[in-house]
Design a protein around this motif. Sequence first.
Motif, short mmCIF file in Angstrom:
data_model
loop_
_atom_site.label_atom_id
_atom_site.label_comp_id
_atom_site.label_asym_id
_atom_site.label_seq_id
_atom_site.Cartn_x
_atom_site.Cartn_y
_atom_site.Cartn_z
N THR A 127 0.89 -1.30 0.01
CA THR A 127 -0.09 -0.08 0.05
C THR A 127 0.97 1.12 0.06
O THR A 127 0.65 2.07 -0.81
N GLU A 128 1.93 1.22 0.88
CA GLU A 128 2.78 2.50 0.89
C GLU A 128 3.47 2.49 -0.40
O GLU A 128 3.72 3.76 -0.89
N ALA A 129 4.04 1.49 -0.93
CA ALA A 129 4.73 1.55 -2.44
C ALA A 129 3.72 2.01 -3.56
O ALA A 129 4.23 3.03 -4.25
N GLN A 130 2.51 1.54 -3.49
CA GLN A 130 1.48 2.22 -4.32
C GLN A 130 1.53 3.52 -4.45
O GLN A 130 1.44 4.27 -5.35
N SER A 131 1.18 4.05 -3.26
CA SER A 131 1.07 5.53 -2.88
C SER A 131 2.45 6.25 -3.41
O SER A 131 2.20 7.58 -3.98
N LEU A 132 3.45 5.73 -2.96
CA LEU A 132 4.58 6.52 -3.23
C LEU A 132 4.83 6.52 -4.97
O LEU A 132 5.22 7.54 -5.55
N ILE B 185 4.65 9.58 -10.12
CA ILE B 185 4.18 9.84 -11.39
C ILE B 185 3.56 11.36 -11.35
O ILE B 185 3.75 12.13 -12.50
N ASN B 186 2.88 11.73 -10.44
CA ASN B 186 2.28 13.09 -10.10
C ASN B 186 3.50 13.93 -10.23
O ASN B 186 3.22 15.07 -11.00
N ASP B 187 4.39 13.98 -9.45
CA ASP B 187 5.54 14.93 -9.56
C ASP B 187 6.52 14.96 -10.90
O ASP B 187 6.75 16.00 -11.34
N TYR B 188 6.36 13.74 -11.56
CA TYR B 188 7.09 13.82 -12.89
C TYR B 188 5.98 14.52 -13.92
O TYR B 188 6.62 15.25 -14.86
N THR B 189 4.97 14.33 -13.88
CA THR B 189 4.03 15.07 -14.74
C THR B 189 3.91 16.64 -14.46
O THR B 189 3.94 17.37 -15.26
N GLY B 190 4.06 16.93 -13.23
CA GLY B 190 4.27 18.40 -12.85
C GLY B 190 5.60 19.01 -13.69
O GLY B 190 5.66 20.15 -14.01
N ALA B 191 6.72 18.05 -13.51
CA ALA B 191 7.94 18.37 -13.90
C ALA B 191 7.83 18.71 -15.48
O ALA B 191 8.38 19.43 -16.24
N ILE B 192 6.90 17.76 -16.04
CA ILE B 192 6.96 17.80 -17.55
C ILE B 192 6.10 18.89 -18.07
O ILE B 192 6.20 19.73 -18.98
N ASN B 193 5.07 19.62 -17.23
CA ASN B 193 4.20 20.64 -17.50
C ASN B 193 5.15 21.79 -17.54
O ASN B 193 4.89 22.83 -18.24
N LEU B 194 6.27 21.81 -16.71
CA LEU B 194 7.31 22.85 -16.72
C LEU B 194 8.28 22.88 -17.74
O LEU B 194 8.68 23.86 -18.17
N LYS B 195 8.66 21.59 -18.00
CA LYS B 195 9.56 21.44 -19.16
C LYS B 195 9.17 20.19 -20.09
O LYS B 195 9.91 19.06 -19.89
N PRO B 196 8.32 20.50 -21.07
CA PRO B 196 7.68 19.48 -21.74
C PRO B 196 8.76 19.01 -22.83
O PRO B 196 8.54 17.77 -23.44
N GLU B 197 9.96 19.77 -22.79
CA GLU B 197 11.00 18.98 -24.13
C GLU B 197 11.91 18.31 -23.38
O GLU B 197 13.09 17.97 -24.03
N LYS B 198 11.73 18.04 -22.08
CA LYS B 198 12.93 17.20 -21.45
C LYS B 198 12.54 15.80 -21.57
O LYS B 198 11.84 15.10 -20.69
N ALA B 199 13.47 15.13 -22.25
CA ALA B 199 13.16 13.64 -22.72
C ALA B 199 13.33 12.70 -21.39
O ALA B 199 12.25 11.55 -21.30
N GLU B 200 14.21 13.04 -20.60
CA GLU B 200 14.52 12.07 -19.40
C GLU B 200 13.31 11.94 -18.46
O GLU B 200 13.08 11.07 -18.03
N ILE B 201 12.47 13.36 -18.23
CA ILE B 201 11.45 13.01 -17.38
C ILE B 201 10.59 12.16 -17.86
O ILE B 201 10.03 11.28 -17.09
#
Length: 482
Positions: A330-335, A340-356
Amino acid sequence: MTDTKNNKSQQPAEEIRGTTVYLEIESPGRILEGTVVTVQISGGSGFFVARDKIATNFHVVEGAIEITAKRIDTDTVYTVEGIVAFNVLSDLAILKVTEEGIPFILGDNGGVQNGDRVSAIGYLGDKNNTVEGVVQKTRKRSRWTRIKAPLEPGWSGCPVLNSKGEVIGVHSRGNKLFRSIGYAVPSNTLKVLLEVAEDAKVQSLSVWQKRHNVRLHTEYKGLLGLFRVIWHAVKGTFQGIRASIKQASGDHEGAIAIYDKIIASRLIGSLKLAYALRGIAKSELGDFQDAMADAHEAILLDPESYNGYYSRGYVNRAFGKFKADRSEITEAQSLYQEAINDYTGAINLKPEKAEIYNNRGWAKYLLGQLETEQGNAAAQSLYQEAVWDTDEALRLQQKGAKFRSATYHTRGVAKVGLGDHSGAIEDFNESIRLNPKKALYYHDRGLAKGALGQHGEAKVDFAKATELDSDFENTLDTKHRQ
């Protein structure tokens, strides 16, 4: 001000209000032998964005040794405990107060159009006042919205409202030539900072200024300050390169030692990246609590940069793997979902960054594994989304053998999850071609071949994996790592 009534979207703006305040700022005047002997008094505006939080401009509170928040119409005084978040580039700060006020509703500035009618509530002398205006210029990715309205200097930090009474901006500065022109920070920028403030610790004014060298921003306005900025940038870049080389080679302790020096030296311009990368390095060593604190600090320093969100995503993913390996599902699923949410936020700010995209795809694959083990159908969607993420990563970055080999591997294991073992083997082949020294690639290709009944070829891949890394001796039980 009155509290917000029901059916807010149908009411005129003058009936939809939150609590606005006048901020009286005491800052150092004359300093003698390190002691403040006189103080300067200045003022600005602010408004509640949560029951116990007030938004204003960074330049309003910059250098403050004491802040008093007053609601003029009722003579209510709010006790300012300190700063919980700020952004120098966007000229925003969020104060934590002891008493509660009525928060304004934050609107979506993405829907603001040129010509829209707006109003602002600020302080002129000893009373609050409301003025009407119009949006003159707005851009989707701009840092500022230009407003035509008679905004006075003391109105810095006041809310700019749309016709529904929702905040669509924070007044920041005026035009020196045209007094009726002002510039507002978009509300969506404020929303991001407010999210950071939710989990942040309160810093007293003295601690905040000392920790972040707040007063240095004023020094840097002069020529001497410019030279210091250049020197700090060069020095920070050089040390950052050294740390990155150590981190890439697996020397996380050595990298952390360099990041410690960058942070201790308060090298302006290098801080957010140093915190972000130190967080990643600490997570590699299993120090997840401190790693998360570093990621949060990077976000606080610049909520509009992807670095902090990428770092926090990396830490959440690593912590999720740690929990999954200990069957704390349960803890692993939440983390993993937080990652995923944080990476999505990073993509919204830097959509051309392939590594994200590749890292988000890997987090989706890992979460898909857990969902598969739990017999949940959601796994298939996660695997397919991981394939889409890696497709985008490969499209964005055409060069770089190490990156592309890892991305092909991510897509390969996601295809295995979808049951496409032949497609997975094609991806693993490309991973091995680009990076033939990675045992994991042979191991996973062997698993895919075994699933297709190609047992002889699978054994060859398992043997090669063991030759490169003895940890892969127990091939069928080895869990994924990347």
